[in-house]
Design an enzyme around this catalytic site. Structure first.
Site, PDB file in Angstrom:
ATOM      1  N   ARG A 239       0.749  -1.172   0.064  1.00 44.56           N
ATOM      2  CA  ARG A 239      -0.180   0.004  -0.004  1.00 44.56           C
ATOM      3  C   ARG A 239       0.748   1.414   0.013  1.00 44.56           C
ATOM      4  NH1 ARG A 239      -2.914  -2.982   3.662  1.00 44.56           N
ATOM      5  NH2 ARG A 239      -4.530  -4.127   2.675  1.00 44.56           N
TER       6      ARG A 239
ATOM      7  N   GLU B  96      10.821  18.962 -24.685  1.00 45.16           N
ATOM      8  CA  GLU B  96       9.940  19.216 -23.496  1.00 45.16           C
ATOM      9  C   GLU B  96      10.531  20.477 -22.910  1.00 45.16           C
ATOM     10  OE1 GLU B  96       7.312  17.735 -22.651  1.00 45.16           O
ATOM     11  OE2 GLU B  96       7.521  15.652 -23.114  1.00 45.16           O
TER      12      GLU B  96
ATOM     13  N   GLU C 279      -4.164  17.526 -12.151  1.00 45.48           N
ATOM     14  CA  GLU C 279      -4.837  17.917 -13.387  1.00 45.48           C
ATOM     15  C   GLU C 279      -6.147  18.086 -13.661  1.00 45.48           C
ATOM     16  OE1 GLU C 279      -2.314  15.844 -16.573  1.00 45.48           O
ATOM     17  OE2 GLU C 279      -3.867  17.005 -18.208  1.00 45.48           O
TER      18      GLU C 279
ATOM     19  N   ARG D 229      -2.705  22.121 -14.959  1.00 46.52           N
ATOM     20  CA  ARG D 229      -1.661  21.121 -15.258  1.00 46.52           C
ATOM     21  C   ARG D 229      -1.769  20.818 -16.835  1.00 46.52           C
ATOM     22  NH1 ARG D 229       1.024  16.253 -11.461  1.00 46.52           N
ATOM     23  NH2 ARG D 229       2.390  15.590 -12.996  1.00 46.52           N
TER      24      ARG D 229
ATOM     25  N   ASN E 201       0.453  19.924 -21.477  1.00 44.54           N
ATOM     26  CA  ASN E 201       0.307  19.074 -22.729  1.00 44.54           C
ATOM     27  C   ASN E 201       0.685  20.046 -24.100  1.00 44.54           C
ATOM     28  OD1 ASN E 201      -0.268  17.086 -21.217  1.00 44.54           O
ATOM     29  ND2 ASN E 201      -2.365  17.440 -20.612  1.00 44.54           N
TER      30      ASN E 201
ATOM     31  N   HIS F 108       0.903  18.189 -27.352  1.00 38.97           N
ATOM     32  CA  HIS F 108       0.591  16.840 -26.900  1.00 38.97           C
ATOM     33  C   HIS F 108      -0.431  16.194 -27.628  1.00 38.97           C
ATOM     34  CE1 HIS F 108       4.085  17.436 -24.371  1.00 38.97           C
ATOM     35  NE2 HIS F 108       3.997  16.201 -23.808  1.00 38.97           N
TER      36      HIS F 108
END
Ligand SMILES: NC(=O)c1ccc[n+]([C@@H]2O[C@H](COP(=O)([O-])OP(=O)(O)OC[C@H]3O[C@@H](n4cnc5c(N)ncnc54)[C@H](O)[C@@H]3O)[C@@H](O)[C@H]2O)c1
Ligand SMILES: [Zn+2]
Length: 357
Positions: free
Chosen positions: A121, A185, A234, A238, A242, A245
């Site tokens: 966990r 990036e 997101e 956020r 992208n 993308h």
């Protein structure tokens, strides 16, 4: 050494950036007060180069590391590798206080992070990214995942590392094509967030001096940290990460991840997004040209030559992308270099033109 803080309350952590940091891994882990036993997860390209050094620094600092090596490449982000990792962790009796070190590129980071998030966990993990893409992007922000046959990153979660250690020296052995892909990036951060970074890249690319590289990697991490701090999971902001993308992912999908590296696909996607930005948000023609030129300076592709059939396939892939909601393709666009808006609706015919020219 440069330090960037990722401020997320009790899950805050530091990103340390500099040359030769790998030998300090043991001491850095000791400062975090982690348990004795740990597993380094790496791949068949990175382990032969760096695992011994990583094992030695951890042992010297009093830890008992074991090494788990997965095959290099995207196929390692699979349920099969996941199972192999869990089995080895259990065989070595890693327990709740034990931790995992991800030593490698984004593939190893995403896989090892998901292992850490779920084994018992959740146990602690430390990222030691060894590709430019991983240092400026995937190791920061806590997205971890593996792929299914049906698509990439379909099984995953958000799980933050306890530390990110970027040793810039590891980039010296990175294949040139992978390095360039990482630059895509880097350029993205300039476009969406920081015009000064963009100008610096215009000045310094294609060759970044060691000093410039350190400053650039740190700045990219800072930007990612700022964005993640405001929107960890997101639900909004956020998404600006992208940029480029939507088209980039679709290109990767229709070429079955064989033709382009991720960075190459999003270079093409970003140039197309710049053209869309001109049409929808009034990005100036001059800035579209600066963006195109910068990718060219970095020896990245700026367009895909597509047959009509492949173009149709591209649109179909875009509509299936997980960023689509309610059947509408929404784009991240830039009104000017250094700023981005997410959720921009773009008429279908504009997309067609942007991909065509
Ligand atoms: N979690 C996120 O937020 C996030 C963001 C972007 C990308 N990603 C994921 O990252 C992955 C891509 O990462 P990547 O581009 O780093 O690819 P990668 O991990 O496959 O590394 C690229 C290649 O370089 C080799 N390599 C790595 N470091 C090296 C070094 N120092 N010297 C020599 N060879 C080295 C690897 O073995 C591999 O062959 C994708 O799976 C993508 O989905 C995740
Ligand atoms: Zn990306």
């Amino acid at each position: 050494m440069r330090i960037v803080n990722v401020p997320l309350g009790h899950r805050s952590y530091e990103i340390k950036i500099g040359a030769g940091l790998l030998v300090r891994l043991g001491d850095e882990c000791a400062r975090l007060g982690l348990g004795r036993r740990c597993a380094i997860i790496s791949d068949t390209n990175v382990a032969p180069r760096y695992a011994r050094k990583a094992m030695r620094t951890l042992s010297t600092a009093g830890f008992e590391p074991v090494l788990i090596t997965v095959p290099a490449g995207e196929t390692a982000k699979s349920l099969k590798s996941l199972q192999a990792c869990y089995d080895q962790l259990a065989a070595h009796r890693l327990e709740r206080k034990s931790f995992i070190v991800a030593l490698g590129g984004g593939v190893v980071g995403d896989l090892a992070g998901f292992v850490a998030a779920t084994y018992l966990r959740g146990i602690a993990f430390v990222q030691v990214p060894t590709t430019l893409l991983a240092q400026v992007d995937s190791s920061v922000g806590g997205k971890v995942a593996v792929n299914l046959k049906a698509g990439k990153n379909l099984v995953g979660t958000f799980y933050q590392p306890r530390l990110v250690l970027c040793d810039l020296d590891t980039l010296k052995t990175l294949p040139a094509r992978e390095y360039r892909a990482g630059l895509a990036e880097v350029i993205k951060y300039g476009i969406i967030y920081d015009s000064a970074l963009f100008r610096r890249l215009e000045r310094d690319l294609p060759k970044l001096t060691p000093k410039s590289l350190a400053a650039v990697v740190a700045r990219c991490c800072e930007i990612k940290a700022e964005v993640v701090e405001q929107d960890e999971t997101e639900s909004g902001l956020r998404a600006v990460l992208n940029f480029g993308h939507t088209i980039g992912h679709a290109l990767e999908v229709i070429s079955h991840y064989g033709q382009y590296l991720h960075g190459e696909a999003i270079a093409i996607g970003q140039v197309a997004a710049a053209r869309l930005s001109a049409q929808v948000l009034g990005l100036s023609a001059h800035e579209v040209e600066r963006i195109t030129n910068l990718f060219q300076r970095a020896s990245l592709p700026t367009e895909a030559k597509l047959t009509p059939t492949r173009r149709q396939a591209l649109f179909a892939a875009m509509r299936l992308d997980k960023k689509v909601s309610g059947g509408e393709i929404k784009f991240v666009l830039a009104p000017k270099i250094g700023q981005a808006q997410f959720g921009c609706k773009v008429p279908y015919k504009f997309i067609e033109q942007a991909v065509r020219s």
